[in-house]
Design a protein around this motif. Structure first.
Motif: not given
Length: 259
Positions: A182-197
């Motif tokens: 869960x922590x790893x998923x949160x961290x990776x998603x945050x790093x890839x946030x530009x993909x969804x903006x």
């Protein structure tokens, strides 16, 4: 100055209501080439728009909608089973479901977790205006989906360890591994946030011309209308039944103009 950008193919979608001129994106080569191949084979000739929803989209390309002697032989959406597919080429935020976008239809995530496209069905977006409040909400939802997909992949990657822990009854280890994923998923998603903006230009388009932003990052957009949105609008305004199927058959054909 020399323009090295590869020329984008142009097709004409001929319909009972007039012609729609469309360009296909080179950045989605699988869908581009597949659409051109089907058009050149005459696949789309005498197919019908089988699903039309005002202020949303018009959809066609299903071989079961081909012109027949009996109206009863036309497509019944509820009975259709998942058929041939094409590899997903989702290029959001580069391409999005703006008014006039050409995109591939597909089945839902439950049956189709890779978001593969239907091999022949497509839709053209008409849509409606969308403002910042809705777009902000969609970005939040999209972030949660991204995080869930990352977590699902981590689960798949660790399935052997998870099975072993369950078999051995190691509950603490299972909890520890789940929390780490869960922590790893949160961290990776945050790093890839530009993909969804959304960009400011995209937000402006949705606010002034409209589209279907809830489909963004979920379906492959592989082209856009250059001319003939008036024809698209005529089709979206036809009378339909309770299954969103036009009462009067609207035929189509696709002709390759430039490639």
């Amino acid at each position: 100055m020399c323009n090295n950008k590869e020329k984008e193919p142009i097709v004409v979608l001929q319909t009972s209501y007039g012609n729609i001129k469309i360009k296909l994106y080179n950045e989605t080569p699988v869908h581009r080439d597949n659409f051109i191949k089907l058009a050149e084979q005459g696949f789309y000739k005498d197919l019908a728009f089988h699903r039309v929803i005002k202020d949303f989209m018009i959809q066609g390309g299903d071989p079961k909608s081909r012109k027949t002697e009996s109206e009863d032989d036309l497509l019944v959406v509820e009975e259709k089973k998942m058929g041939d597919t094409t590899t997903s080429e989702i290029k959001f935020p580069m391409y999005y479901n703006k008014r006039g976008a050409l995109a591939a239809a597909r089945w839902g995530d439950a049956e189709n977790p890779t978001r593969a496209s239907d091999a022949s069905q497509f839709y053209i977006v008409t849509g409606e205006l969308a403002f910042d409040e809705k777009l902000n909400e969609l970005e939040k939802t999209r972030f949660e989906r991204l995080k869930q997909r990352i977590y699902n992949k981590l689960q798949s990657d660790n399935k052997d360890s998870i099975k072993a822990y369950y078999k051995e009854g190691k509950r603490e280890e299972i909890t520890e591994l789940r929390n780490k994923m869960l922590a790893d998923a949160e961290k990776e998603a945050e790093a890839r946030r530009e993909e969804i903006l959304y960009t400011e230009a995209q937000r402006e388009f949705y606010k002034t011309r409209g589209g279907a932003p809830h489909l963004d990052n979920e379906y492959t957009v592989f082209g856009e209308v250059l001319e003939g949105m008036d024809v698209v609008d005529k089709i979206q305004n036809v009378k339909t039944n309770e299954k969103d199927k036009p009462i009067e058959r609207i035929l189509m054909n696709v002709v390759v103009l430039e490639k």
